[in-house]
Scaffold this active site. Structure first.
Site, PDB file in Angstrom:
ATOM      1  N   SER A 107       0.831  -1.193   0.000  1.00 39.71           N
ATOM      2  CA  SER A 107       0.000   0.000   0.000  1.00 39.71           C
ATOM      3  C   SER A 107       0.875   1.256   0.000  1.00 39.71           C
ATOM      4  O   SER A 107       1.789   1.388   0.805  1.00 39.71           O
ATOM      5  CB  SER A 107      -0.885  -0.027   1.235  1.00 39.71           C
ATOM      6  OG  SER A 107      -1.716   1.081   1.219  1.00 39.71           O
ATOM      7  N   GLY A 108       0.604   2.165  -0.905  1.00 39.98           N
ATOM      8  CA  GLY A 108       1.364   3.411  -0.973  1.00 39.98           C
ATOM      9  C   GLY A 108       2.591   3.333  -1.862  1.00 39.98           C
ATOM     10  O   GLY A 108       3.370   4.281  -1.945  1.00 39.98           O
ATOM     11  N   THR A 112      -1.683   2.699  -7.959  1.00 36.55           N
ATOM     12  CA  THR A 112      -2.808   3.406  -8.565  1.00 36.55           C
ATOM     13  C   THR A 112      -2.305   4.519  -9.480  1.00 36.55           C
ATOM     14  O   THR A 112      -2.834   4.713 -10.580  1.00 36.55           O
ATOM     15  CB  THR A 112      -3.718   3.973  -7.463  1.00 36.55           C
ATOM     16  OG1 THR A 112      -4.102   2.876  -6.636  1.00 36.55           O
ATOM     17  CG2 THR A 112      -4.937   4.633  -8.021  1.00 36.55           C
ATOM     18  N   ASN A 157      -1.135   5.679   3.106  1.00 39.04           N
ATOM     19  CA  ASN A 157      -1.351   6.334   1.820  1.00 39.04           C
ATOM     20  C   ASN A 157      -2.558   7.263   1.933  1.00 39.04           C
ATOM     21  O   ASN A 157      -3.617   6.843   2.382  1.00 39.04           O
ATOM     22  CB  ASN A 157      -1.608   5.234   0.765  1.00 39.04           C
ATOM     23  CG  ASN A 157      -1.780   5.801  -0.623  1.00 39.04           C
ATOM     24  OD1 ASN A 157      -1.813   7.011  -0.819  1.00 39.04           O
ATOM     25  ND2 ASN A 157      -1.899   4.915  -1.596  1.00 39.04           N
ATOM     26  N   SER A 160      -5.493   5.815  -0.484  1.00 44.52           N
ATOM     27  CA  SER A 160      -5.365   4.363  -0.564  1.00 44.52           C
ATOM     28  C   SER A 160      -6.621   3.746  -1.173  1.00 44.52           C
ATOM     29  O   SER A 160      -7.742   4.070  -0.773  1.00 44.52           O
ATOM     30  CB  SER A 160      -5.147   3.817   0.844  1.00 44.52           C
ATOM     31  OG  SER A 160      -5.050   2.434   0.788  1.00 44.52           O
ATOM     32  N   SER A 161      -6.430   2.854  -2.156  1.00 40.69           N
ATOM     33  CA  SER A 161      -7.593   2.188  -2.766  1.00 40.69           C
ATOM     34  C   SER A 161      -8.089   1.142  -1.777  1.00 40.69           C
ATOM     35  O   SER A 161      -7.327   0.264  -1.385  1.00 40.69           O
ATOM     36  CB  SER A 161      -7.190   1.487  -4.055  1.00 40.69           C
ATOM     37  OG  SER A 161      -6.202   2.220  -4.727  1.00 40.69           O
ATOM     38  N   GLY A 389      -2.443  -3.510  -2.065  1.00 48.73           N
ATOM     39  CA  GLY A 389      -1.136  -4.114  -1.797  1.00 48.73           C
ATOM     40  C   GLY A 389      -1.131  -4.861  -0.484  1.00 48.73           C
ATOM     41  O   GLY A 389      -2.042  -4.724   0.331  1.00 48.73           O
ATOM     42  N   GLU A 391      -0.696  -5.749   3.167  1.00 49.50           N
ATOM     43  CA  GLU A 391      -0.923  -4.791   4.234  1.00 49.50           C
ATOM     44  C   GLU A 391      -0.635  -5.397   5.598  1.00 49.50           C
ATOM     45  O   GLU A 391      -1.129  -6.484   5.915  1.00 49.50           O
ATOM     46  CB  GLU A 391      -2.392  -4.329   4.193  1.00 49.50           C
ATOM     47  CG  GLU A 391      -2.540  -2.848   4.243  1.00 49.50           C
ATOM     48  CD  GLU A 391      -3.966  -2.391   4.006  1.00 49.50           C
ATOM     49  OE1 GLU A 391      -4.152  -1.431   3.275  1.00 49.50           O
ATOM     50  OE2 GLU A 391      -4.893  -3.013   4.560  1.00 49.50           O
TER      51      GLU A 391
HETATM   52  N1  LIG Z   1       4.938   8.280 -10.150  1.00 49.74           N
HETATM   53  C1  LIG Z   1       4.630   9.052  -9.127  1.00 49.74           C
HETATM   54  N2  LIG Z   1       4.972  10.353  -9.138  1.00 49.74           N
HETATM   55  C2  LIG Z   1       4.666  11.136  -8.103  1.00 49.74           C
HETATM   56  N3  LIG Z   1       4.056  10.726  -6.995  1.00 49.74           N
HETATM   57  C3  LIG Z   1       3.697   9.441  -6.904  1.00 49.74           C
HETATM   58  C4  LIG Z   1       3.954   8.525  -7.975  1.00 49.74           C
HETATM   59  N4  LIG Z   1       3.498   7.333  -7.615  1.00 49.74           N
HETATM   60  C5  LIG Z   1       2.947   7.477  -6.380  1.00 49.74           C
HETATM   61  N5  LIG Z   1       3.065   8.738  -5.953  1.00 49.74           N
HETATM   62  C6  LIG Z   1       2.599   9.279  -4.666  1.00 49.74           C
HETATM   63  O1  LIG Z   1       2.362   8.197  -3.775  1.00 49.74           O
HETATM   64  C7  LIG Z   1       1.039   8.199  -3.333  1.00 49.74           C
HETATM   65  C8  LIG Z   1       0.546   6.784  -3.206  1.00 49.74           C
HETATM   66  O2  LIG Z   1       0.476   6.197  -4.462  1.00 49.74           O
HETATM   67  P1  LIG Z   1      -0.666   5.203  -4.872  1.00 49.74           P
HETATM   68  O3  LIG Z   1      -0.513   4.957  -6.305  1.00 49.74           O
HETATM   69  O4  LIG Z   1      -1.968   5.688  -4.412  1.00 49.74           O
HETATM   70  O5  LIG Z   1      -0.268   3.912  -4.029  1.00 49.74           O
HETATM   71  P2  LIG Z   1      -0.911   2.484  -4.018  1.00 49.74           P
HETATM   72  O6  LIG Z   1      -2.001   2.484  -5.022  1.00 49.74           O
HETATM   73  O7  LIG Z   1       0.186   1.563  -4.354  1.00 49.74           O
HETATM   74  O8  LIG Z   1      -1.386   2.274  -2.652  1.00 49.74           O
HETATM   75  C9  LIG Z   1       0.275   9.009  -4.339  1.00 49.74           C
HETATM   76  O9  LIG Z   1      -0.822   9.624  -3.777  1.00 49.74           O
HETATM   77  C10 LIG Z   1       1.289  10.016  -4.808  1.00 49.74           C
HETATM   78  O10 LIG Z   1       1.333  11.086  -3.924  1.00 49.74           O
HETATM   79 MG   LIG Z   2      -3.987   2.198  -4.756  1.00 54.18          MG
END
Ligand SMILES: Nc1ncnc2c1ncn2[C@@H]1O[C@H](COP(=O)(O)OP(=O)(O)O)[C@@H](O)[C@H]1O
Ligand SMILES: [Mg+2]
Length: 1014
Positions: A107-108, A112, A157, A160-161, A389, A391
């Site tokens: 997660s994070g 996404t 996060n 977080s989804s 992810g 957790e």
């Molecule tokens: N490629 C990226 N560029 C900039 N910030 C990112 C990038 N990927 C993730 N982040 C940051 O990390 C945070 C968490 O990413 P996210 O994709 O929501 O995580 P996950 O879906 O794996 O839990 C996002 O809200 C963003 O702030």
């Molecule tokens: Mg996500």
């Protein structure tokens, strides 16, 4: 390309496969760190992409970057999400197959974000039309809506989804995105009513309160202050500085209008969101009997209005439970605790089901309507899997158990499709190979999901069994049934040292990604997910159309217990894995660099752990020991054949040999490649780059001269003209053929009633063909069944003549049909033979039960004198028929009898045998085709008589049938006149027995004016 390769080596290596010490974890981390600190967040392991969350906006996702990666070979540019997306897209277009991109990580880690960026990449780079713009917009805008309802701030996060998402992007044959479809998995409903400290409820609640205009809030009975709502403040962080709820609300509102939501939908949807908030504020108190009553009536009034439910019924349903006792229904008042439980259950149920409704509604708007309308339904898809992810929280509950189980399944898929599949492929292709050990997490998947023995089965059993089942009894059952499993521990089973870290209500699973301790409290309740029946009834009768769609009345009638949550989840995961297994995979492994969402901070410990559980080292070892690239010989040859004169433009031998010639010509060194049974394996990416860079000698020269202006324009025009000419000639030939065929068909149709002639021959044949093909499927069921399919009128004469007719059609058709697969004639015949063997001579009256064909032509008792005089053996079956024999020389008619026995044929005059022909002396029998006569025409048949003389037989039409010798001495056969348009095909006129010397004319000697095709 050169430049890109050098750039690649500037900061570490862009592909871990190129690391010197590929087995060293330290070297791996070093490379990752070095690159991360230079904001190079992407690195390959072969074709897998490792991504480290930058936690800052990088200049990597501009439109010009997208254009840069578009259509460029995978390894030519620095690693990027876009390269993975583009590669999947190009292979899909070239090979017309389906793909998926699996994005995993905890997660994070950035899953996404990655999936959104890929979607944007396709939206920008794929060809599109004006008509498809809407599809593109909807694909993009479905995201903010789903995120508003399905994402929340957690400790790890801020976005977080809280649900799993698999999205298919559908492309037409030109590669334009034409639609999409989303599958969602297990939304974390418990968040609606409870959030841990530092976490929030789903974004939509805060967005509505922050962004919704005054009027809307007034209509929903809400105040613009999240602190007023019990369901929003448990985490004590309703306001988060990184989230702009007001702005997000605007985006969501706009998205709603694009993805086909009308005002009524919105009204009902926000009505539900507001109802959940009102539900959270309902408080209960005890009356004098200890029964729960609602403390303040204002909330319930709003809920009743927004859900369109009757106030008093709703009130009653929240404080009572309906119990069915025999045929009666009794209301049992709830105590305060149970009333709170019922309240939360309603809130979770309506939110959860509304989320599913939302996904379905979005799917409706993403459906490929363009293709459907134009009839172009052929499509390929690229699936994007962004699923929660792995957790590990301080307290892990049922949701974490499901999420981590899902990650185990995806890890298993990755193992099946890469590590295991890779090694099996080498084996299959006969490539020498040193096996790489890896941890196969199937053992943990089995521990969770195995039928009867797995944790989910045990949990279901506890949920469904009668009696007092509790979370603790579930834990005991686990200890009893899976206690000896190496990946399962409880406090009771643990050793001294471990015991301290496990509570009495906990169980611990040793996941592939590490240990997770789950608190069993609440497992049963969450797995059961029960909603009291009377509450369900209220919802089924709601006037809010979304709620009514979510709670169907039929559900009330269904007395079967619904599947438990864990089982539903398990089943949906199994079908997801099936969906993925049928597609070509690409992988993105996301890594979270630190726990504080801080840019530039590379936490070695945290990352080492992720590298380990993501299996990156194993993947690298397999890749390194193996081959970076492999392709089927046919595809490889197709792509590079222009590099070698021997294979260009066509290679006519086996593809494997062509590839061998080709790589010899290019100059591959032996250590650079291996030839398998069906594929070529190339060890290093650089070999492939080099191949891509080889100038194409043949086509290239031509192209180069065009570019540098030395190409003779006149020649090019001539070449073009020749080519256009060839294409035009090909098209003209095809058109001419089509015209002729159509003309012939029309002519045939016009002349279909004429006797068979050049104009209608093909048409008749076609009719016959179609009739026979139809007949094949409609044959009579047995030999007694005379219901032959009526032939079309064009074949009437054939029918009349006994060809296909009702009476005589059987044998002829049977003879034709025994060759048709599926015809049961021979089978019936076999059955008859068996029946005869069983009953003949044993069953009284058996003979009478049989039909006796040819009875009147049998030599009967009354013909005894004839048989006696002929000394024909009495035991033989004999048949006799009067015939008229015409002399060959003078055509004098003589009355004779033709007697056929089983061994010989006799021509008999009175009681005297005139001729005996033993069948054993026969070479064969032949039946001449008789001439076919039109309504008024005559025809003749010539034959040879003995010593070279010729005789003629004339066939003609007259008032009555006759055979006589006319004045010229010819034998004339007259048949009666038929009605107009009817033809007759005479039955075989002369069945003759051939001896060494033919007695009568042979087939070749017969001249016929027209021959029946039948
Ligand atoms: N490629 C990226 N560029 C900039 N910030 C990112 C990038 N990927 C993730 N982040 C940051 O990390 C945070 C968490 O990413 P996210 O994709 O929501 O995580 P996950 O879906 O794996 O839990 C996002 O809200 C963003 O702030
Ligand atoms: Mg996500």
């Amino acid at each position: 390309m050169e430049g890109a390769l050098i750039a690649r080596d500037k900061v570490g290596v862009q592909d871990f496969v190129l690391l010197d010490s590929h087995t060293s974890e330290a070297a791996f981390l070093n490379n990752l760190r070095k690159r991360y600190q230079e904001n190079l967040i992407y690195t390959y392991i072969g074709s897998l992409l490792v991504s480290v969350n930058p936690y800052q906006e990088l200049d990597l996702y501009t439109v010009s970057q997208m254009q840069l990666y578009r259509g460029v070979n995978f390894f030519e540019l620095p690693p990027h999400l876009y390269a993975i997306a583009d590669n999947a897209y190009r292979v899909m277009c070239n090979e017309f197959n389906n793909h998926f991109i699996l994005i995993s990580g905890e997660s994070g880690a950035g899953k996404t974000e990655a999936s959104k960026k890929i979607l944007q990449y396709y939206a920008v780079t794929c060809p599109t039309t004006e008509q498809l713009q809407t599809v593109r917009d909807r694909l993009l805008l479905s995201n903010p809506v789903l995120e508003a309802f399905g994402n929340a701030k957690t400790l790890r996060n801020d976005n977080s989804s809280r649900f799993g998402k698999y999205m298919d992007i559908q492309f037409d044959f030109k590669g334009a995105p034409v639609g999409g479809h989303i599958l969602s998995y297990l939304i974390e409903k418990s968040r609606v009513v409870h959030q841990n400290h530092g976490e929030r409820n789903f974004h939509i609640f805060y967005q509505l309160l922050e962004g919704g205009d005054k009027e809307l809030l007034g209509w929903l009975g809400l105040e613009r202050n999240p602190q007023k709502y019990a369901y929003l403040i448990q985490g004590r962080c309703a306001k988060v500085f990184s989230i702009n709820d007001k702005n997000d609300w605007k985006i969501v509102r706009k998205a709603f209008s694009i993805i086909d939501f009308n005002e009524k939908d919105m009204e009902h949807l926000f009505g539900i969101v507001a109802s959940v908030l009102h539900l959270g504020n309902i408080q209960f108190e005890e009356d004098s009997n200890g029964h729960a009553i609602i403390r303040d009536g204002s909330q319930i009034k709003w809920i009743s209005k927004l859900l369109g439910a009757h106030l008093s019924i709703l009130q009653e349903a929240l404080t009572n439970r309906k119990i069915e006792a025999r045929s009666e229904e009794v209301l049992s008042p709830l105590n305060v605790d149970l009333a709170f439980y019922a309240r939360d259950a309603v809130a979770k149920a309506i939110y959860g089901r509304t989320f599913t409704w939302l996904v379905n509604k979005i799917n409706g708007s993403l459906a490929n309507k363009v293709g459907f309308l134009s009839g172009v339904l052929n499509k390929t898809v690229i699936g994007l899997l962004d699923i929660y992810g792995f957790e590990v929280l301080d307290t892990n509950s049922f949701e974490q158990f499901c999420i981590n189980y899902c990650n185990e399944k995806l890890q298993q898929l990755l193992i099946e499709m890469t590590l295991k599949a890779e090694q099996e492929e080498y084996e299959l292709e006969g490539i020498e190979w040193e096996p790489i050990p890896y941890f196969n997490n199937k053992i943990i998947c089995d521990l969770v999901e195995q039928k009867h023995k797995g944790i989910i089965s045990i949990l279901d059993e506890e949920c469904l069994r009668p009696g007092e089942a509790t979370d603790l009894s579930f834990l005991e059952k686990l200890e009893e049934k899976v206690g000896d499993h190496a990946h399962f521990v409880t406090r009771k089973l643990a050793d001294q040292k471990t015991r301290k870290s496990i509570d009495w209500v906990d169980f611990r699973l040793l996941h592939y990604a590490g240990e997770v301790t789950y608190c069993a409290v609440g497992f049963l309740e969450k797995n059961n997910d029960l909603l009291y029946r009377n509450l369900k009834e209220v919802l089924c009768n709601s006037k809010n159309s979304i709620i009514r769609e979510c709670f169907l009345l039929s559900e009330l009638d269904n007395r079967r217990r619904p599947e438990t949550v864990a089982t539903q989840f398990k089943n949906s995961l199994t079908s997801l894995i099936e969906i993925l297994m049928s597609k070509e995979p690409s992988y993105i492994r996301c890594i979270k660099p630190n726990e504080n969402k801080e840019p530039g901070k590379f936490d070695d410990f945290l990352i080492r752990h992720q590298v380990k559980y993501l299996g990156l080292m194993e993947h690298l070892r397999v890749r390194r020991a193996g081959f970076a690239y492999r392709r089927k010989y046919e595809l490889f040859l197709q792509r590079y054949k222009s590099l070698c004169p021997a294979t260009w433009p066509h290679w006519h031998g086996p593809a494997a040999e062509g590839v061998e010639r080709l790589i010899k010509h290019i100059g591959y060194k032996p250590e650079e490649y291996k030839l398998g049974r069906t594929k070529i394996f190339i060890r290093f990416p650089k070999t492939l780059f080099a191949t891509e860079d080889v100038p194409v000698p043949l086509v290239w020269d031509l192209l180069a001269s065009v570019l540098d202006g030395t190409w003779d324009g006149g020649r090019s025009i001539k070449l073009e003209a020749c080519w256009r000419g060839a294409l035009a000639r090909r098209a003209a030939k095809k058109r001419t053929w089509a015209v002729q065929t159509i003309r012939k068909f029309i002519n045939g149709f016009i002349n279909r009633k004429k006797p068979l002639c050049e104009e209608n021959r093909d048409f008749v044949r076609l009719s016959q063909y179609h009739y026979l093909m139809k007949l094949r499927d409609h044959l009579p069921k047995n030999v007694l069944d005379k219901s032959w399919l009526r032939p079309p009128s064009i074949l009437e004469e054939v029918r009349g003549s006994g060809g296909f007719g009702r009476g005589g059609g059987g044998p002829c058709l049977v003879a034709m049909c025994v060759h048709i697969p599926g015809c049961s004639f021979s089978h019936q015949l076999q059955q008859k033979v068996v029946t005869s063997a069983v009953f003949s001579g044993k069953k009284e009256g058996y003979l009478e039960s049989l039909s006796q064909p040819f009875l009147e032509t049998r030599l009967s008792e009354c013909s005894k004198p004839l048989r006696a005089s002929m000394l024909i053996p009495a035991r033989c079956s004999q048949y006799v028929t009067p015939v008229v024999k015409y002399d060959r020389n003078g055509f004098k008619a003589r009355e004779r009898l033709l007697v056929l026995t089983q061994s010989s044929a006799y021509v008999v005059e009175m009681a005297k045998i005139k001729q005996k022909i033993e069948y054993s002396t026969l070479k064969g029998t032949s039946g001449s085709h008789c001439p076919r006569l039109g309504p008024s025409c005559a025809s003749s048949l010539r034959f040879r008589v003995g010593s070279g003389k010729e005789g003629t037989m004339v066939f003609t039409v007259g008032p009555e049938p006759q055979v006589f010798k006319d004045k010229t001495g010819q034998l004339t056969v007259v048949r009666p006149q038929l009605g107009p348009g009817r033809h007759l095909v005479l039955p075989p006129l002369d069945l003759h027995l051939q001896r060494a010397q033919p007695l009568l004319p042979t087939r070749q000697e017969v001249t016929t004016p027209s021959v029946s095709p039948a």
